[in-house]
Design an enzyme around this catalytic site. Structure first.
Site, PDB file in Angstrom:
ATOM      1  N   LYS A 182      -9.324 -85.651-100.114  1.00 53.69           N
ATOM      2  CA  LYS A 182      -8.501 -86.499 -99.254  1.00 53.69           C
ATOM      3  C   LYS A 182      -7.767 -87.554-100.091  1.00 53.69           C
ATOM      4  O   LYS A 182      -7.998 -87.669-101.290  1.00 53.69           O
ATOM      5  CB  LYS A 182      -9.374 -87.130 -98.153  1.00 53.69           C
ATOM      6  CG  LYS A 182     -10.155 -86.086 -97.334  1.00 53.69           C
ATOM      7  CD  LYS A 182      -9.266 -85.185 -96.477  1.00 53.69           C
ATOM      8  CE  LYS A 182      -9.900 -83.858 -96.128  1.00 53.69           C
ATOM      9  NZ  LYS A 182     -11.011 -83.880 -95.210  1.00 53.69           N
TER      10      LYS A 182
HETATM   11  C1  PLP Z   1     -11.943 -83.060 -94.298  1.00 53.23           C
HETATM   12  C2  PLP Z   1     -11.814 -82.910 -92.828  1.00 53.23           C
HETATM   13  C3  PLP Z   1     -12.881 -83.127 -91.951  1.00 53.23           C
HETATM   14  C4  PLP Z   1     -14.284 -83.361 -92.406  1.00 53.23           C
HETATM   15  O1  PLP Z   1     -14.407 -84.350 -93.363  1.00 53.23           O
HETATM   16  P1  PLP Z   1     -15.783 -84.405 -94.205  1.00 53.23           P
HETATM   17  O2  PLP Z   1     -15.751 -85.785 -94.774  1.00 53.23           O
HETATM   18  O3  PLP Z   1     -15.682 -83.335 -95.232  1.00 53.23           O
HETATM   19  O4  PLP Z   1     -16.895 -84.196 -93.269  1.00 53.23           O
HETATM   20  C5  PLP Z   1     -12.661 -83.046 -90.595  1.00 53.23           C
HETATM   21  N1  PLP Z   1     -11.449 -82.758 -90.106  1.00 53.23           N
HETATM   22  C6  PLP Z   1     -10.390 -82.535 -90.911  1.00 53.23           C
HETATM   23  C7  PLP Z   1      -9.061 -82.261 -90.298  1.00 53.23           C
HETATM   24  C8  PLP Z   1     -10.541 -82.580 -92.294  1.00 53.23           C
HETATM   25  O5  PLP Z   1      -9.493 -82.325 -93.077  1.00 53.23           O
END
Ligand code: PLP
Length: 373
Positions: A182
């Protein structure tokens, strides 16, 4: 030439030193660094309460629990997301109700929400895919009219904006991810932006065994909680990343602009909306012209890899996964999500990339799509 991954986190030396300080301090798990990051995030989100947790998946699940959603309830969401978005609905015992996406934005088609509402509908989970925000004005107008909660899956859209406001400053419950892919990271981790102190207290219980500690040193447990607290090591990384986030996002925007300038339009790629006001450019995702290509998507990815370029797929439409087919979803049910999920590719885009890296990707795209194996 060095390998160019589709994403890579940028961690500066000051952050690495801050992690070493935490390791030397003797306090490794949830402590002062977590509290500092929570208050910095709360300041960013207009003073709303923010609590950290060890994944955005947990933040989404706890948001549904805070909203009181469980067995017998329906939650409307998009089939085109990371599968966590719908999995959490199943985890709390509710039923995900998918509606197709808008082929232009690739986000949930807001016009399809109202026809999907039933007496059991309790919430909507919008997803800002690739960091392009769902229309918050229209979304909250629908939610308000039907008295639905909104759990914003803003896992990908930290720093994105809707109108004057950054995502998270307004809205109902807003979940953000700090996974390494992210725009900012705490290794693993996430947070939930909430409405009031009562929600924040319940969140604190849910993330750590349901425990409430009193000033006199006694404790009680009145709900079944989880073990999902963040560590101070992770929060130290997050503090360094938060300082850099706006710069990271500016850089992503500039690199995305260069893709639009440099991708040969005659290659037949379907580019994402050229939004430089709202999106945080979490990903740059063209759709492949599969019908006119000499190879399937896997062949394209292998050919790019052979040229030293990483390409991802985010995401196949999730209603086609075996778990969801067992619940009654079927092939052909959401044609836009299926077509996008089948043809999408994620090209390299991250803050440490150089302009020359974008040019290299564009040259490889032309070479591969014009028939190079
Ligand atoms: C990355 C992501 C998640 C989950 O995030 P984590 O921190 O890996 O649990 C949920 N929804 C979307 C759209 C994502 O891109």
């Amino acid at each position: 030439m060095s390998y160019l991954p589709f994403t890579r986190p940028s961690i500066d030396e000051a952050t690495i030193a801050a992690v070493a300080d935490v390791l030397r301090s003797g306090w490794l798990t949830t402590g002062p660094k977590c509290r500092e990051l929570e208050s910095r995030l709360s300041a960013r989100y207009g003073g709303r309460p923010v609590r950290l947790v060890n994944s955005a998946t947990a933040a989404l699940e706890f948001a549904l629990r805070i909203a009181g959603i469980g067995p017998g309830d329906e939650v409307i969401t998009t089939p085109l997301s990371w599968v966590a978005t719908a999995n959490v609905v199943l985890t709390v015992g509710a039923r995900p109700v998918f509606v197709d996406v808008d082929p232009a934005t690739r986000n949930i088609d807001l016009a399809r929400i109202e026809p999907a509402i039933t007496p059991r509908t309790r919430a909507i989970i919008p997803v800002d895919l690739a960091g392009l925000p769902v229309d918050r004005d229209h979304l909250y107008e629908i939610a308000g009219r039907h008295r639905l909660r909104v759990v914003e899956d803003a896992a990908q859209s930290m720093g994105a904006r809707w109108g004057e406001r950054e995502i998270g400053v307004g809205g109902d419950l807003v979940a953000i991810s700090f996974h390494p892919n992210k725009n900012m990271t705490t290794l693993e981790g996430g947070c939930l932006v909430m409405n009031d102190a009562a929600e924040a207290r319940l969140f604190e219980k849910l993330r750590l065994q349901g425990v409430t500690r009193s000033a006199d040193g006694t404790m009680d447990v009145d709900v079944l909680g989880y073990k999902a607290n963040l560590t101070d090591v992770a929060a130290a990384v997050g503090l360094g990343q938060l300082d850099a986030l706006d710069g990271f996002n500016d850089r992503r925007r500039a690199l995305a602009r260069r893709y639009f300038e440099r991708i040969d339009p005659t290659l037949g790629l379907d580019l994402p909306p050229a939004d430089f006001e709202r999106s945080n450019w979490h990903m740059f995702q063209p759709l492949l012209p599969l019908a006119s290509m000499a190879m399937p998507r896997a062949g394209f990815i292998a050919a790019m890899h052979a040229r030293g370029i990483g390409v991802g797929v985010h995401y196949p439409a999730m209603h086609r996964f075996a778990l969801y087919r067992r619940l009654g979803f079927f092939d052909g049910q959401f044609p836009h999500a299926e077509r996008i999920g089948d043809s999408t590719v994620t090209l390299p885009l991250f803050a440490d990339m150089a302009e020359g890296d974008v040019d290299r990707v564009c040259a490889a795209l032309a070479d591969v799509l014009r028939g190079g194996a």
